[in-house]
Scaffold this active site. Sequence first.
Site, PDB file in Angstrom:
ATOM      1  N   SER A 248      -9.076   5.291 -11.123  1.00  0.00           N
ATOM      2  CA  SER A 248      -9.273   4.087 -10.331  1.00  0.00           C
ATOM      3  C   SER A 248     -10.016   4.442  -9.049  1.00  0.00           C
ATOM      4  O   SER A 248      -9.852   5.541  -8.507  1.00  0.00           O
ATOM      5  CB  SER A 248      -7.931   3.428  -9.984  1.00  0.00           C
ATOM      6  N   GLY A 250     -11.311   2.557  -5.216  1.00  0.00           N
ATOM      7  CA  GLY A 250     -11.137   1.431  -4.317  1.00  0.00           C
ATOM      8  C   GLY A 250     -11.995   1.579  -3.082  1.00  0.00           C
ATOM      9  O   GLY A 250     -12.818   2.493  -2.973  1.00  0.00           O
ATOM     10  N   LYS A 251     -11.795   0.667  -2.135  1.00  0.00           N
ATOM     11  CA  LYS A 251     -12.578   0.699  -0.908  1.00  0.00           C
ATOM     12  C   LYS A 251     -12.248   1.911  -0.054  1.00  0.00           C
ATOM     13  O   LYS A 251     -13.115   2.424   0.666  1.00  0.00           O
ATOM     14  CB  LYS A 251     -12.329  -0.582  -0.111  1.00  0.00           C
ATOM     15  N   GLU A 252     -11.015   2.365  -0.111  1.00  0.00           N
ATOM     16  CA  GLU A 252     -10.589   3.422   0.809  1.00  0.00           C
ATOM     17  C   GLU A 252     -10.103   4.681   0.122  1.00  0.00           C
ATOM     18  O   GLU A 252      -9.808   5.662   0.805  1.00  0.00           O
ATOM     19  CB  GLU A 252      -9.466   2.885   1.697  1.00  0.00           C
ATOM     20  N   ASP A 391      -1.532  -6.677   2.435  1.00  0.00           N
ATOM     21  CA  ASP A 391      -2.640  -6.773   1.480  1.00  0.00           C
ATOM     22  C   ASP A 391      -2.092  -7.082   0.090  1.00  0.00           C
ATOM     23  O   ASP A 391      -2.572  -6.559  -0.914  1.00  0.00           O
ATOM     24  CB  ASP A 391      -3.455  -5.478   1.464  1.00  0.00           C
TER      25      ASP A 391
END
Length: 508
Positions: A248, A250-252, A391
């Site tokens: 996976s 993600g943004k961070e 979030d």
Amino acid sequence: MDQSGVTAEARKNPWGSVGPAAPTCPLTEVMSEQLATQLDEENSSFSAVSSPEVDLLLEDGPDTTSDLMLAQMLQMQFDREFDDQLRREERKFNGDSKVSISFENYRMVHPYEDSDSSEDEVDWQDTRHDPYRADKPQTTPRRGFSGKGKNITTKHDEVTCGRKNTARMDNFAPEVQVGDGLGMDLKLSNQVFNSLKQHCYSEQRRSARLHEKKEHSTAEQAVDPRTRLLMYKMVNAGVLENINGCISTGKESVVFHADGGRLEEQPVPGEVVLKVFKTTLNEFKNRDRYIKDDYRFKDRFSKLNPRKVIRLWAEKEMHNLSRMKKAGIPVPDVVLLKKHILVMSFIGKDHIPAPKLKDAMLSSEDMKTAYYQVLQLMQQLYQECHLVHADLSEYNMLWYQEKVWLIDVSQSVEPTHPHGLEFLFRDCRNVSTFFQKRGVAEAMSVYELFNAVTGLNVPVGAEDEADFMSEIVALEKRNEDHIQKRGKKTFPVTSEDGGPPLKPDTDD
């Protein structure tokens, strides 16, 4: 032999025997036709004889008494041997390189002059006089034009400029394939040449920028050398058996699947994940408010440089997970934290991760069950853990073993955060919107869900979001004033959360 004989032999003419001198004749006979014919025949017979100098040069035997001629012959032989040695050095220096260096200017005898050299064929690659090489365009005189009258040609001539631009393409970077434009007599206009030049410059900058980014930061599905070294140390220490690959992004962060090994302090699950927080600062420009306004990390944040904020972000997720685990909320188990790498238990089976709630194929009953579980998790998170996810959405909830699991809690804050209630209202909007779209009739509105989670009973009234948000901001302001008066202490590293061991950063 007497002395006179030696002297006569020493004075022997090297050009051969000299015939008797021609008899003198008066001036009147010079103009006679018979004498002119005789002199012409003698001149023709003398021209037929080869030059003595050439004969001596081609003669192998050393039978000569002229010191000057011997010196010239020796110098010629020395020059040939020097050129042969220079050719060997040139081949050794160039090797198999596509770009060769010529030593032609250092040769004593050029190949086209040395017909009797050891190499019968001339290597045109080693000379400047390559007959197959295209001629470069002639330069314009300093006055700016050439020719006269109607044949005048200026430096702005289209054909001349086109050929010059084609020749200037040789100055492009080596990786740019320009082809043989000169050989094809290619003529590039100034507009085309400037576009090509700008494109090559942009590509060089982009290539250098991408190379630097990949070497010094954690990119998508890739790790920088320092992160790779940390992962290798975990495998070498036996914490991990092997790292299987990325599951996976993600943004961070980037998440990798790995097989667990052993750890002295606690057991390691058979399947674990490595959450590697990206070391690029771009992803954290707008996310620092989750840390700098958090009373647990406020003082520590002000003393750190931007690079260490990323490690603090990983540490914050570890403490949040530990606090949720103590409250019985389904979250991954934290195994180890090393700088910006967080090792957690794997939610899934046989290398197959659990689906996100948005991707799970659930029946209406299962979706209804999931809604009530999420409602209970939000209440536990707020009332028992004193945290707000900040979030929460269908992207950060997994469906595994008939339960909803929470992930990605690095941005979670306490309700006493200056914007904690605003984050909670945003979470309630995401949850309420998702389940209402999935057809859950029991799903409450965002205002009812907010009051059900917090128990604040904020008046809904006409359900005007602006009025509701103003009430939330007023509550946050009163809460912040209360916290400042009470002087709440910051969150220490060794807290009561009972987190996993923190590896010391010995190599900083």
